[in-house]
Design an enzyme around this catalytic site. Structure first.
Site, mmCIF file in Angstrom:
data_model
loop_
_atom_site.group_PDB
_atom_site.id
_atom_site.type_symbol
_atom_site.label_atom_id
_atom_site.label_comp_id
_atom_site.label_asym_id
_atom_site.label_seq_id
_atom_site.Cartn_x
_atom_site.Cartn_y
_atom_site.Cartn_z
ATOM 1 N N ARG A 90 0.803 6.058 0.166
ATOM 2 C CA ARG A 90 2.029 5.293 0.429
ATOM 3 C C ARG A 90 2.016 4.545 1.757
ATOM 4 O O ARG A 90 3.018 3.920 2.103
ATOM 5 C CB ARG A 90 3.232 6.206 0.346
ATOM 6 C CG ARG A 90 3.354 6.950 -0.985
ATOM 7 C CD ARG A 90 3.464 6.008 -2.168
ATOM 8 N NE ARG A 90 3.781 6.734 -3.406
ATOM 9 C CZ ARG A 90 3.801 6.163 -4.596
ATOM 10 N NH1 ARG A 90 3.509 4.884 -4.735
ATOM 11 N NH2 ARG A 90 4.098 6.884 -5.660
ATOM 12 N N HIS A 100 5.599 11.453 -4.048
ATOM 13 C CA HIS A 100 6.964 11.092 -3.668
ATOM 14 C C HIS A 100 7.537 12.244 -2.858
ATOM 15 O O HIS A 100 7.516 13.387 -3.312
ATOM 16 C CB HIS A 100 7.854 10.875 -4.898
ATOM 17 C CG HIS A 100 7.524 9.650 -5.679
ATOM 18 N ND1 HIS A 100 7.753 8.378 -5.209
ATOM 19 C CD2 HIS A 100 6.959 9.498 -6.898
ATOM 20 C CE1 HIS A 100 7.356 7.498 -6.112
ATOM 21 N NE2 HIS A 100 6.861 8.153 -7.148
ATOM 22 N N ASN A 119 0.780 -1.186 -4.574
ATOM 23 C CA ASN A 119 2.251 -1.157 -4.524
ATOM 24 C C ASN A 119 2.811 -0.190 -3.491
ATOM 25 O O ASN A 119 3.849 0.420 -3.712
ATOM 26 C CB ASN A 119 2.824 -0.866 -5.919
ATOM 27 C CG ASN A 119 2.438 0.500 -6.444
ATOM 28 O OD1 ASN A 119 1.420 1.048 -6.034
ATOM 29 N ND2 ASN A 119 3.229 1.044 -7.334
ATOM 30 N N ASP A 178 -3.814 8.645 -11.253
ATOM 31 C CA ASP A 178 -2.552 7.952 -10.960
ATOM 32 C C ASP A 178 -1.737 8.773 -9.956
ATOM 33 O O ASP A 178 -0.508 8.909 -10.082
ATOM 34 C CB ASP A 178 -1.753 7.694 -12.246
ATOM 35 C CG ASP A 178 -0.613 6.689 -12.046
ATOM 36 O OD1 ASP A 178 -0.490 6.125 -10.936
ATOM 37 O OD2 ASP A 178 0.159 6.487 -12.992
#
Lengths: 466, 311
Positions: free
Chosen positions: A91, A336, A121, A332
């Site tokens: 991230r 989070h 992303n 993947d």
């Protein structure tokens, strides 16, 4: 094993005991004895010793003499080329509470991965040279896992204007993708594929017809009905796959289909391959093992996109990866932070972490339950990703930097996300007992993970056997 | 039988015996409600919080009254919008309430699974008062109670539910309750509002209302919301009313089944006023029974077995 920047002083941590990774790296030379070689792209060998000097895999043969320094007996554990996960989300930059380059690199090392490709992303998109340079800089300070950025296909992943792909490629991007934000316009996708082809970049496609997903949070079927959750039909993915295959035929671009989840997608892939299209595909360990009934506790660790599908889909995906129709397994890995992930299911973000369980879960699903050969699993997880991305490595080659993982298949362990190197805990395999512990990971000559202490003269792995 | 559950999250996980035990307990409380002093001391000293994250009149008042009739202390709050929009998480809010020594939390929330989520994380008893499209277990129980008063034998009873099944927690709770008790359930509604693989719950599905009403003893209409037109599920309320509305002549032809509706009604859309107010309508009985059923649920999840009838 480099004997590089970390000397023996750095190898001592504050409590005065030896940090095994630093201890290993402090060795100039070591012979790793009694290893079962699983090297699907290399010559077939039985049990061998490996000699590593100054980070180079110097020799690989049975009963190697130790020239100098230490040796350690692995008792028949498996040595395989370093695994490669071509679909992870670190991230950084932008959401360092969920994962950083450093924590993600360490999670990869624990899982036996020496290289990963990270998707663009992150909150700050990988859509220009500066972000790629930042990732490379952070990776240099991390444990040694090599991190290959995937560039965005469109600016800010908006699906409108193409990124400067030639520059992205020059800066080090290994592919382009709008993962997580499927390009809605077929015209933009077409131009993006044409341009990527010109730049020599494969296109990693998150294929999905976005409007059909709507507000869906799980597979549309019996369980979405029972649980009262909005569904995502299988057709949502299959329409996207069919479109992207048609564009692959139109443009001739190298198309890689990310995280396939339905048997319909498998059938489309098969037809496309039979017709000779330049297409490859991946599947995640969770789509190989879990189905939509796992949502019944409303645990958001099971909420991912594409969603967990039906048992029939799981069976079709297993069969496809077993015969190599699906080329590779990718986690993947989608961390989070709990503050966002732990809450009402419909409000939680999609995604699950996977780097630290990917091999063990895949081994259980495919080798133990489906009778796949270990060689084939290693091919899918070490050789295929490098082939798809056109990168070297994926085999044990004397004279090259050491890049491998040592695996103890007899070591059972229970998945405990609180002990992970990843900063996030959204793991759907919590509590699973897995076979196969990664004892040692060496990436490009640097030890990045060690579950065993570095050897003194003639040591044996405590408790380890193959 | 002894009721061992600390929470009531849905009817899917309940056995037929548990469901009938709740209804039998409710019958005792129903008698209390007909007395001049409508109160028992069963939950004296127990504090019940009604946490309503979604607009509700009937259910909130019904729970509040049920708790008061059991001599519990009650507090309530209502808020619209999700907890996230408010800035404080659902869990933080409820933990704060729990810190005030609340024993039971009745929760209504727009997220399916919200009650499950809380039940796993707090010590208080959790009663689901409706979560998203998932379940509304006390509604399912009060509907079954109402049906059972007229038809004591539920086995083989024919019940039809008409309307927006996909977005209805009432439908799901009713399906579980009725199917577990042996009723033959038919669902009727537009294909766009019929959820995937619903037949696997043991129900029959049809899009033709006349067919759904053949030899039926009970028919239940569900509220249809205007936002379904914007979502592209329905062309117009007019077409819905003509195709799926419960009209007097249709029900006459079907032999005058009992008519139910969980409210709030759209008169003239899913149900004609003369049907809603007609002699076969059980709609106000449902509301009346709701208090007794919720008393039973609060009483049993608290761990009650003997009911003291004095106030």
């Amino acid at each position: 094993m480099m004997g590089g920047p970390e000397g023996s002083e750095a190898a001592m941590n504050r409590s005065g005991s030896m940090d095994p990774v630093a201890g290993w790296n402090a060795l100039d030379s070591v012979v790793l004895r009694n290893l079962r070689v699983v090297d699907p792209a290399g010559e077939s060998r039985g049990t061998s010793d490996l000699r590593v000097r100054h980070g180079i895999l110097e020799a690989m043969a049975s009963e190697l003499p130790a020239v100098e320094g230490a040796s350690i007996d692995f008792g028949g554990a498996v040595v395989m080329p370093g695994l490669f996960d071509m679909h992870v989300h670190f991230r950084e930059p932008g959401d360092e509470d969920s994962e950083t380059i450093a924590s993600g690199a360490l999670a990869a090392a624990r899982g036996g991965f020496t290289e990963v490709a990270c998707m663009p992303n992150s909150p700050v998109r990988i859509d220009g040279r500066s972000v790629i340079e930042l990732i490379h800089a952070r990776a240099r300070d991390a444990c040694g896992t090599r991190i290959h950025p995937v560039g965005a296909m469109t600016r800010n992943l908006d699906g409108k204007e193409l990124t400067e792909m030639a520059e992205l490629k020059q800066a080090g991007a290994v592919a382009v993708s709008d993962d997580g934000h499927p390009v809605e316009s077929s015209a933009v996708m077409r131009r993006g594929m044409e341009y990527a082809r010109m730049c020599g970049l494969p296109v990693l496609s998150h294929s999905e017809e976005r409007s059909l997903r709507g507000q869906g949070v799980m597979h549309e079927g019996y369980w979405s009905t029972v649980l009262g959750l909005r569904g995502i039909p299988a057709a949502c993915e299959e329409i996207g796959v069919a479109r992207d295959l048609a564009l692959c035929e139109l443009t001739g671009a190298k198309l890689h289909l990310c995280h396939l989840s339905t048997r319909g997608s498998v059938a489309l892939l098969q037809r496309a391959k039979e017709r000779g299209l330049p297409v490859t595909a991946e599947v995640t360990p969770h789509h190989l093992t879990l189905d939509h009934s796992h949502l019944r506790t409303y645990d958001s660790s099971f909420k991912m996109n594409p969603p967990l599908r039906t048992e029939e889909d799981v069976a079709a995906l297993r069969a496809a990866v077993k015969i190599g129709l699906i080329d590779t397994i990718a986690s993947d890995h989608a961390p989070h932070a709990a503050v966002r992930k732990d809450g009402e299911l419909d409000l939680a973000p999609f995604g699950a972490i996977g780097l630290e369980t990917s091999f063990g879960v895949s081994y259980r699903a495919l080798v133990e339950e489906e009778g796949m050969r270990l060689d084939d699993l290693v091919e899918r997880m070490a050789v295929a990703p490098r082939r798809i991305l056109g990168l070297p490595g994926g085999r044990l080659e004397p004279g090259k930097p050491a890049d491998f993982a040592i695996l103890d298949l007899a070591w059972q362990w229970t998945v405990d996300p609180t002990a992970f190197a990843s900063l996030s805990r959204n793991c759907p395999f919590s509590g699973w007992t897995l076979k196969g512990k990664i004892l040692l990971t060496v990436a490009g000559g640097t030890v990045t993970h060690a579950a065993v202490a570095p050897p003194a003269e003639g040591a044996r792995v405590p408790g380890g056997r193959g | 039988m002894i009721f061992r559950r600390r929470h009531l999250l849905g009817l899917e996980e309940l056995s037929r015996e548990e469901i009938l035990h709740i209804l039998d307990t409710a019958r005792t409380f129903r008698e209390v409600l007909d007395r001049p002093v409508k109160k028992v001391p069963s939950l004296r000293g127990v504090t019940v919080c009604n946490a309503f994250y979604e607009a509700s009149t009937r259910t909130r008042l019904s729970f509040e009254l049920a708790a008061k009739r059991l001599s519990a202390d009650t507090l309530s709050f209502s808020t619209t919008g999700s907890s996230v929009a408010k800035g404080e998480t659902l869990l933080d809010t409820i933990r704060n309430i729990e810190a005030m020594r609340v024993d039971m939390v009745v929760i209504r929330h727009s997220s399916s699974g919200a009650a499950h989520y809380l039940a796993k994380r707090i010590k208080a008893r959790v009663i689901n008062a409706g979560d998203g499209f998932h379940e509304h277990p006390t509604q399912g129980l009060l509907d079954l109670y109402t049906i059972r008063e007229r038809f004591p034998e539920l086995n083989g009873l024919r019940v039809t539910i008409v309307g927006d099944i996909a977005h209805s927690r009432v439908a799901r709770s009713n399906i579980w309750a009725l199917v577990k008790c042996g009723a033959r359930v038919t669902l009727c509604g537009p294909s766009t509002l019929m959820p995937a693989e619903i037949e696997r719950t043991g129900v029959r599905v049809t899009n033709r209302l006349e067919e759904a009403l053949e030899e039926v003893q009970v028919v239940m209409a569900l509220r249809v919301q205007r936002e379904r037109m914007e979502g592209g599920y329905l062309p117009s309320m007019r077409e819905y009313a003509r195709t799926f509305g419960l009209r007097s002549e249709l029900l006459q032809k079907a032999g005058r089944p009992l008519v139910m509706h969980p409210g709030p009604m759209n008169r003239g859309v899913e149900i004609d006023p003369e049907v809603a107010d007609g002699p076969d309508s059980m709609i106000l009985d449902q509301v009346q029974n709701g208090v007794a059923v919720r008393m039973a649920v609060l009483f049993l999840t608290w761990g009650g077995s003997e009911i003291e009838m004095g106030a």
